[in-house]
Design a protein around this motif. Structure first.
Motif, PDB file in Angstrom:
ATOM      1  N   PRO A  91      42.311  -5.894 -76.150  1.00 55.08           N
ATOM      2  CA  PRO A  91      41.016  -5.233 -75.943  1.00 55.08           C
ATOM      3  C   PRO A  91      40.253  -5.831 -74.764  1.00 55.08           C
ATOM      4  N   VAL A  92      39.509  -4.966 -74.077  1.00 53.52           N
ATOM      5  CA  VAL A  92      38.638  -5.373 -72.979  1.00 53.52           C
ATOM      6  C   VAL A  92      37.202  -5.308 -73.511  1.00 53.52           C
ATOM      7  N   VAL A  93      36.619  -6.463 -73.747  1.00 54.98           N
ATOM      8  CA  VAL A  93      35.329  -6.567 -74.428  1.00 54.98           C
ATOM      9  C   VAL A  93      34.199  -6.653 -73.391  1.00 54.98           C
ATOM     10  N   PRO A  94      33.171  -5.791 -73.493  1.00 49.49           N
ATOM     11  CA  PRO A  94      32.068  -5.850 -72.525  1.00 49.49           C
ATOM     12  C   PRO A  94      31.082  -6.965 -72.838  1.00 49.49           C
TER      13      PRO A  94
ATOM     14  N   ARG B  34      26.580  -8.323 -78.438  1.00 51.22           N
ATOM     15  CA  ARG B  34      27.047  -9.712 -78.399  1.00 51.22           C
ATOM     16  C   ARG B  34      28.460  -9.837 -78.979  1.00 51.22           C
ATOM     17  N   TRP B  35      29.384  -9.086 -78.355  1.00 44.85           N
ATOM     18  CA  TRP B  35      30.758  -9.060 -78.852  1.00 44.85           C
ATOM     19  C   TRP B  35      31.431 -10.430 -78.751  1.00 44.85           C
ATOM     20  N   LEU B  36      31.101 -11.202 -77.715  1.00 39.37           N
ATOM     21  CA  LEU B  36      31.739 -12.510 -77.556  1.00 39.37           C
ATOM     22  C   LEU B  36      31.504 -13.382 -78.784  1.00 39.37           C
ATOM     23  N   VAL B  37      30.269 -13.414 -79.264  1.00 40.03           N
ATOM     24  CA  VAL B  37      29.949 -14.228 -80.444  1.00 40.03           C
ATOM     25  C   VAL B  37      30.740 -13.751 -81.654  1.00 40.03           C
ATOM     26  N   ARG B  38      30.919 -12.443 -81.765  1.00 38.52           N
ATOM     27  CA  ARG B  38      31.657 -11.897 -82.918  1.00 38.52           C
ATOM     28  C   ARG B  38      33.152 -12.201 -82.833  1.00 38.52           C
ATOM     29  N   CYS B  39      33.693 -12.245 -81.622  1.00 42.36           N
ATOM     30  CA  CYS B  39      35.144 -12.388 -81.463  1.00 42.36           C
ATOM     31  C   CYS B  39      35.618 -13.834 -81.557  1.00 42.36           C
ATOM     32  N   LEU B  40      34.711 -14.796 -81.411  1.00 47.15           N
ATOM     33  CA  LEU B  40      35.107 -16.201 -81.477  1.00 47.15           C
ATOM     34  C   LEU B  40      35.263 -16.666 -82.922  1.00 47.15           C
ATOM     35  N   GLN B  41      36.133 -17.650 -83.127  1.00 50.35           N
ATOM     36  CA  GLN B  41      36.145 -18.389 -84.386  1.00 50.35           C
ATOM     37  C   GLN B  41      35.124 -19.509 -84.262  1.00 50.35           C
TER      38      GLN B  41
END
Length: 309
Positions: free
Chosen positions: A215-218, A35-42
């Motif tokens: 970065p290209v996040v999967p 769940r990289w999207l959740v980690r990358c968001l503020q």
């Protein structure tokens, strides 16, 4: 020699195992992702469950002058705001976990049954949360990309040229690309074919491909339908006027950002119930914080001829 079977001279494996304790893992669930999207968001706290996104009506009407003038000739201006700004309401992802007290009483060694039931349920809810952040029809990324921020691939397969075009749409401090793993693999093949293999960086202890240092996040929540998908580019953060996640703070029984677990009691059938709730939403603060590359082909690559199937 007697035909009778000789008595064993040592205890066998099957019998010996009856005295041994097997090492047991906690339950594994293949649908869990990083769940990289959740980690990358503020993530911004929303106290009353409502987030009002105020915007300037027309920035071009703000007039200034840099020439040498008399004070009497200075331009007069003001910044006007939209009178009906959009409001985002937090949405809930909820479920109730039921565990019979007999199960939790008798079978909780070495792993607590209630803890494992809640852990796996929370993982499933967080996976659904990330899916909603991408695909929700009201606030999801795909639904909130402005028409002028949508482009199509030049050749079908995702190429360096396509990602460069995305960067022209989100050129102010772009944060990361978001793509299905198959789209990342297809992009990697195109880069290799052109002799420009992408560099890698390490984030959160894991390697990520990059393009132009981004970065290209999967993310497997970007659907692949008929061999086609989308690639996104985001700018994140409130200060950068980017994409931000929204959550409800200070929940009763809070376990993590926006997620709570509350005991609901035990009924007359000895079933203990736990309410698991997660409140979240997402906002794109300015249109140029998000761009989408559409109709990306991720089919099987053929080295010759130069096509994707």
């Amino acid at each position: 020699m007697s035909d009778e079977t000789l008595a064993p001279t040592a205890v066998g494996d099957v019998a010996a195992r009856q005295l041994a304790n097997a090492t047991k893992t906690v339950p594994m669930m293949s649908t869990i992702t990083p769940r990289w999207l959740v980690r990358c968001l503020q993530w911004l706290p929303v106290e009353a469950g409502i987030f009002r996104l105020n915007k300037v009506r027309d920035a071009s009407h703000v007039t200034v002058d840099c020439s040498a003038q008399d004070e009497r000739d200075l331009p007069q201006t003001f910044v006007d705001y939209e009178e009906k700004p959009r409001e985002y309401m937090l949405t809930a992802v909820t479920t109730v976990v039921d565990v019979h007290t007999r199960i939790s009483d008798l079978y909780s060694v070495p792993h607590d049954q209630i803890a494992q039931q809640l852990r796996l349920t929370i993982e499933a809810i967080k996976e659904r949360q990330e899916n909603e952040l991408v695909n929700n029809r009201s606030y999801g990324l795909l639904s909130n990309a402005a028409p002028e921020q949508r482009i199509s691939t030049r050749t079908g397969a995702p190429t360096p040229d396509d990602l460069d075009e995305l960067i022209t749409k989100v050129w102010k401090e772009p944060g990361f690309f978001l793509a299905h793993p198959r789209a990342i693999a297809a992009f990697g093949r195109e880069c290799t074919r052109r002799g420009v293999p992408p560099a890698t960086i390490t984030m959160f202890g894991s390697p990520f491909l990059t393009w132009r240092g981004i970065p290209v996040v999967p993310c497997d929540k970007l659907a692949v339908e008929d061999g086609r998908t989308n690639i996104l580019l985001l700018r994140t953060g409130e200060v950068r006027q980017g994409v931000v996640g929204l959550y409800q703070p200070n929940l009763a029984g809070e376990q993590s950002i926006g997620l709570s677990v509350r005991f609901m009691g035990i009924n007359r059938k000895a079933i203990a119930s736990y309410l698991v709730s997660l409140y979240c939403s997402l906002a794109v603060l300015t249109d140029d914080a998000l761009a989408v590359l559409e109709n990306v082909e991720v089919g099987k690559y053929h080295a010759y001829p130069d096509t994707y199937a």
